[in-house]
Enzyme design. Structure first.
Site, PDB file in Angstrom:
ATOM      1  CE1 TYR A 142     -40.209  46.150  56.124  1.00 58.96           C
ATOM      2  CE2 TYR A 142     -39.282  45.433  58.323  1.00 58.96           C
ATOM      3  CZ  TYR A 142     -39.965  46.416  57.500  1.00 58.96           C
ATOM      4  OH  TYR A 142     -39.957  47.470  58.162  1.00 58.96           O
ATOM      5  CG  ASP A 237     -31.718  41.577  57.806  1.00 63.14           C
ATOM      6  OD1 ASP A 237     -31.430  41.717  59.104  1.00 63.14           O
ATOM      7  OD2 ASP A 237     -32.591  42.147  57.486  1.00 63.14           O
ATOM      8  CE  LYS A 265     -37.071  41.747  64.423  1.00 59.72           C
ATOM      9  NZ  LYS A 265     -38.288  42.331  64.470  1.00 59.72           N
TER      10      LYS A 265
END
Ligand code: PLP
Length: 428
Positions: A142, A237, A265
């Site tokens: 994702y 990523d 994050k």
């Protein structure tokens, strides 16, 4: 009616599905969403006063624990200086310098407001730099919700896929090739056929979005080799893994140097932050240095940058990750032992402060493996865990996270409660 039920019934009238991000609805485990009023260290407390040991930690964003003292101190001062300037502030420069130092593949970095923005901008940059349109991603990874990434998972050698979400034009989805994770042969085949058209490959260097999946020993080196051979941009990523699995991210752990890295994050200290960075020649192409456009009203927000800087400064002593790894191991070993004594097939793995389980006999190596895990058992286990005050991510396709506020004792206590939850879930 409980306060939770009251908020849920109101939420569904004004928020689609009652939430602002789908997985928070707890649908896949057949439970109700939580309405949280407070975080304290490793705990979340809901509006009815129920306490949960939190292993979601805002999907990995929180690594020092909720309302950690260094952040509270920094922010209570920072907020007095204003909440946004729309101009550059010192903390932006300082956090950029620190990230460049800790992740040597990053010469320059641009801050944005979410992981989605970071990956979207990194792909635009890769396309701008190479003059090519195709993007390769892996099934079950994702990378946020921008159009190019919402592509149905294909199998075998890369196929031009159909959109997985209405609203994604087929022509856009058709530019994304998908391959199974860890499929080195498929990768070679794809590059042999279309390598000269591929702008970039984007990959979660440890997958957290199909549960926890480790790259095989050959996978990331093969990716690096092939992308170099075809002048394709390799994007790691690390929105989830960055400053979560090790100080230098997964790239530091595996010794692979991507061309671009996306972050989010942890680096926002609990604020909405993302970033993309990498090779100087590429980053120099970003506006206003170069022609690839990308901008943001709140990018580099002073509160977010100060919070992120505070977190990273707490982490620079690499011992934090050793400690997180130790506690993750107590959890995963404990869960594996509990499952074994109940004769339940379960595999558990971790790296630093990120961990995961699959209800299966063998470790998952790709999304297809992950989908073979027992989802019904997971749902029952999740609900039994909630009843015992343990909050796990409400989907078998999510990783778990711990923070330095989760003491060894608390983790050991969690293992006991989860063993009990597993026994109940297995019986029912
Ligand atoms: N990339 C990865 C690896 C992620 O795990 C996520 C979110 O979970 C994203 C990108 C998207 O980040 P955000 O939710 O901040 O848009």
């Amino acid at each position: 009616m409980s306060r939770t039920d009251d908020y849920i019934s109101r939420a569904v009238h004004v928020l689609p599905g009652g939430v602002n991000s789908p997985v928070r609805a707890f649908k896949s485990v057949g439970a109700d969403p939580l309405i949280i009023s407070k975080g304290a260290g490793p705990m979340l407390i809901d509006v009815d006063g129920r306490e949960f040991v939190d292993y979601v930690m805002s999907w990995g964003a929180v690594i020092l624990g909720h309302n950690a003292e260094p952040i509270v101190n920094c922010l209570s001062e920072a907020v007095k200086q204003g909440t946004t300037y729309g101009m550059t502030c010192p903390a932006e420069v300082e956090i950029a310098e620190l990230i460049c130092e800790l992740m040597p593949s990053i010469d320059m970095i641009r801050f944005v407001n979410s992981g989605t923005e970071a990956t979207m901008a990194a792909v635009r940059l890769a396309r701008g730099a190479t003059g090519r349109d195709l993007l390769v991603k892996f099934e079950g990874c994702y990378h946020g919700h921008s159009d190019s990434f919402l592509v149905a998972a294909g199998s075998g050698v890369a196929t031009l896929s159909l959109p997985a979400s209405p609203g994604v034009p087929e022509k856009v989805a058709g530019l994304t090739l998908t391959l199974p994770y860890n499929d080195v042969a498929g990768l070679h085949e794809t590059f042999r056929k279309r390598g000269d058209e591929i702008a970039c490959v984007i990959v979660e260097p440890i997958v957290g979005n199909s549960g926890f999946i480790r790259p095989s020993q050959e996978f990331l080196p093969a990716l690096r080799e092939l992308t170099t051979e075809y002048d394709t941009i390799l994007i790691f990523d690390e929105v989830m893994t960055g400053f979560r699995v090790a100080l230098g991210g997964a790239q530091g752990k595996f010794g692979i140097r991507p061309d671009l890295t996306t972050l989010g994050k942890v680096i926002g200290g609990g604020f909405p932050v993302g970033a993309y960075g990498g090779r100087r020649d590429l980053m120099d192409m970003v506006a206003p240095s170069g022609p690839v456009y990308q901008a943001g009203t709140l990018s580099g927000n002073p509160l977010a940058m100060k919070a992120g800087l505070t977190v990273l400064r707490e982490l620079v002593d690499g011992s934090v990750f050793k400690e997180l790894g130790k506690r993750s191991r107590i959890l995963t070993d404990g869960l594996a032992a509990a499952a074994e004594s109940l004769e339940v097939p379960l595999v558990a793995d971790h790296e630093g402060g990120m961990w995961g389980i699959h209800f299966a006999n063998h470790p998952a190596t790709n999304f297809e493996d992950a989908k073979r895990g027992d989802g019904q058992l997971f749902a029952r286990f999740h609900r039994a865990a909630i009843d015992r005050g343990i909050l796990l991510a409400p989907s078998p396709f999510e990783a778990g996270f711990i923070s330095i506020a989760h003491s060894e004792r608390l983790v050991a206590d969690t293992v006991e409660r989860l063993a009990d939850a597993l026994a109940v879930a297995t019986r029912s």
